[in-house]
Design a protein around this motif. Structure first.
Motif, PDB file in Angstrom:
ATOM      1  N   THR A   1     -65.825  68.003  23.972  1.00 36.63           N
ATOM      2  CA  THR A   1     -65.261  69.313  23.705  1.00 36.63           C
ATOM      3  C   THR A   1     -65.930  70.313  24.633  1.00 36.63           C
ATOM      4  O   THR A   1     -67.060  70.098  25.088  1.00 36.63           O
ATOM      5  CB  THR A   1     -65.467  69.770  22.247  1.00 36.63           C
ATOM      6  OG1 THR A   1     -66.875  69.807  21.988  1.00 36.63           O
ATOM      7  CG2 THR A   1     -64.778  68.849  21.259  1.00 36.63           C
ATOM      8  N   ARG A   2     -65.209  71.371  24.925  1.00 37.74           N
ATOM      9  CA  ARG A   2     -65.766  72.477  25.699  1.00 37.74           C
ATOM     10  C   ARG A   2     -65.344  73.746  24.994  1.00 37.74           C
ATOM     11  O   ARG A   2     -64.188  73.892  24.599  1.00 37.74           O
ATOM     12  CB  ARG A   2     -65.243  72.453  27.135  1.00 37.74           C
ATOM     13  CG  ARG A   2     -65.900  73.484  28.051  1.00 37.74           C
ATOM     14  CD  ARG A   2     -65.525  73.269  29.507  1.00 37.74           C
ATOM     15  NE  ARG A   2     -64.125  73.470  29.766  1.00 37.74           N
ATOM     16  CZ  ARG A   2     -63.562  74.648  30.065  1.00 37.74           C
ATOM     17  NH1 ARG A   2     -64.304  75.728  30.135  1.00 37.74           N
ATOM     18  NH2 ARG A   2     -62.271  74.726  30.294  1.00 37.74           N
ATOM     19  N   ALA A   3     -66.296  74.657  24.801  1.00 39.27           N
ATOM     20  CA  ALA A   3     -66.048  75.883  24.040  1.00 39.27           C
ATOM     21  C   ALA A   3     -66.165  77.111  24.932  1.00 39.27           C
ATOM     22  O   ALA A   3     -66.888  77.103  25.936  1.00 39.27           O
ATOM     23  CB  ALA A   3     -67.033  75.985  22.879  1.00 39.27           C
ATOM     24  N   ASP A   4     -65.486  78.166  24.538  1.00 39.66           N
ATOM     25  CA  ASP A   4     -65.575  79.441  25.227  1.00 39.66           C
ATOM     26  C   ASP A   4     -66.999  79.970  25.079  1.00 39.66           C
ATOM     27  O   ASP A   4     -67.526  80.011  23.967  1.00 39.66           O
ATOM     28  CB  ASP A   4     -64.575  80.417  24.611  1.00 39.66           C
ATOM     29  CG  ASP A   4     -64.560  81.742  25.321  1.00 39.66           C
ATOM     30  OD1 ASP A   4     -65.400  82.610  24.966  1.00 39.66           O
ATOM     31  OD2 ASP A   4     -63.720  81.935  26.211  1.00 39.66           O
ATOM     32  N   PRO A   5     -67.642  80.370  26.167  1.00 34.59           N
ATOM     33  CA  PRO A   5     -69.031  80.819  26.066  1.00 34.59           C
ATOM     34  C   PRO A   5     -69.194  82.142  25.324  1.00 34.59           C
ATOM     35  O   PRO A   5     -70.280  82.449  24.849  1.00 34.59           O
ATOM     36  CB  PRO A   5     -69.475  80.959  27.527  1.00 34.59           C
ATOM     37  CG  PRO A   5     -68.224  81.066  28.317  1.00 34.59           C
ATOM     38  CD  PRO A   5     -67.158  80.359  27.544  1.00 34.59           C
ATOM     39  N   LEU A   6     -68.125  82.924  25.191  1.00 35.13           N
ATOM     40  CA  LEU A   6     -68.243  84.224  24.527  1.00 35.13           C
ATOM     41  C   LEU A   6     -68.079  84.150  23.016  1.00 35.13           C
ATOM     42  O   LEU A   6     -68.860  84.739  22.282  1.00 35.13           O
ATOM     43  CB  LEU A   6     -67.224  85.210  25.110  1.00 35.13           C
ATOM     44  CG  LEU A   6     -67.409  85.527  26.599  1.00 35.13           C
ATOM     45  CD1 LEU A   6     -66.308  86.455  27.084  1.00 35.13           C
ATOM     46  CD2 LEU A   6     -68.782  86.105  26.861  1.00 35.13           C
ATOM     47  N   ASP A   7     -67.053  83.428  22.545  1.00 38.70           N
ATOM     48  CA  ASP A   7     -66.836  83.414  21.093  1.00 38.70           C
ATOM     49  C   ASP A   7     -66.863  82.012  20.481  1.00 38.70           C
ATOM     50  O   ASP A   7     -66.785  81.859  19.278  1.00 38.70           O
ATOM     51  CB  ASP A   7     -65.535  84.124  20.722  1.00 38.70           C
ATOM     52  CG  ASP A   7     -64.280  83.378  21.156  1.00 38.70           C
ATOM     53  OD1 ASP A   7     -64.377  82.257  21.686  1.00 38.70           O
ATOM     54  OD2 ASP A   7     -63.180  83.921  20.958  1.00 38.70           O
ATOM     55  N   GLY A   8     -66.982  80.976  21.303  1.00 39.95           N
ATOM     56  CA  GLY A   8     -67.129  79.618  20.794  1.00 39.95           C
ATOM     57  C   GLY A   8     -65.846  78.891  20.449  1.00 39.95           C
ATOM     58  O   GLY A   8     -65.893  77.735  20.033  1.00 39.95           O
ATOM     59  N   HIS A   9     -64.662  79.538  20.611  1.00 38.54           N
ATOM     60  CA  HIS A   9     -63.432  78.805  20.278  1.00 38.54           C
ATOM     61  C   HIS A   9     -63.236  77.656  21.275  1.00 38.54           C
ATOM     62  O   HIS A   9     -63.696  77.734  22.416  1.00 38.54           O
ATOM     63  CB  HIS A   9     -62.219  79.749  20.239  1.00 38.54           C
ATOM     64  CG  HIS A   9     -61.648  80.090  21.584  1.00 38.54           C
ATOM     65  ND1 HIS A   9     -62.096  81.150  22.338  1.00 38.54           N
ATOM     66  CD2 HIS A   9     -60.667  79.502  22.314  1.00 38.54           C
ATOM     67  CE1 HIS A   9     -61.413  81.209  23.466  1.00 38.54           C
ATOM     68  NE2 HIS A   9     -60.548  80.213  23.483  1.00 38.54           N
ATOM     69  N   PRO A  10     -62.603  76.584  20.837  1.00 38.32           N
ATOM     70  CA  PRO A  10     -62.444  75.425  21.717  1.00 38.32           C
ATOM     71  C   PRO A  10     -61.535  75.740  22.907  1.00 38.32           C
ATOM     72  O   PRO A  10     -60.514  76.424  22.754  1.00 38.32           O
ATOM     73  CB  PRO A  10     -61.828  74.353  20.823  1.00 38.32           C
ATOM     74  CG  PRO A  10     -61.414  75.018  19.577  1.00 38.32           C
ATOM     75  CD  PRO A  10     -62.046  76.350  19.509  1.00 38.32           C
TER      76      PRO A  10
END
Length: 150
Positions: A113-122
């Protein structure tokens, strides 16, 4: 004994790095100080675009998804392709995608998985539960245009 001058140069560099700096300087995050993305909490209502595609393969569908009360309320195929020779999927919520990856991992599959660095959404969710592990049965999702509703 060429290593002795090299060791001396390294000591000088290290000593130079130990000098104090002015207190008004703000350190910039480097590779060792970059934090993990924050833990994402699924909002009640949001939209996103989901594409089923593994690297190096053609897309298996792109959908605009609306989630209301943490359930998919609409999933519209937006790639203009007709479904011929492929199975239409039941599009999950983002939390549902993460749960699919968790289940695959619990079953011994490989996941990423990779998440958005700002808010953590996938941003990406992929898993392979084949016994061969040859990536032939990878399931991959790419998430864009994530918009939580205020």
């Amino acid at each position: 004994m060429r290593s002795l001058p090299l060791a001396g140069a390294l000591l000088l560099l290290l000593a130079g790095g130990c000098t104090s700096s002015s207190p008004d300087r703000n350190p910039q995050p480097g590779p060792s100080t970059v934090a993990s993305p924050p833990t994402w909490t699924e909002p009640s209502d949001y939209t996103f675009v989901l594409e089923r595609r593994c690297e190096g393969k053609s897309s298996l569908g792109t959908y605009r998804v609306t989630v209301t009360n943490r359930k998919v309320s609409a999933a519209d195929r937006i790639d203009g392709r007709k479904i011929i020779g492929e199975e239409e999927i039941e599009v999950p919520t983002l939390a549902g995608l993460l749960q699919l990856a968790d289940t695959a991992a619990e079953d011994g599959g490989r996941t990423s998985t990779r998440a958005d660095p700002l808010d953590g959404h996938p941003l990406e969710v992929a898993f392979d539960v084949s016994e061969t592990g040859d990536n032939a049965d990878n399931t991959c999702f790419h998430i864009t245009d994530y918009t939580p509703k205020a």
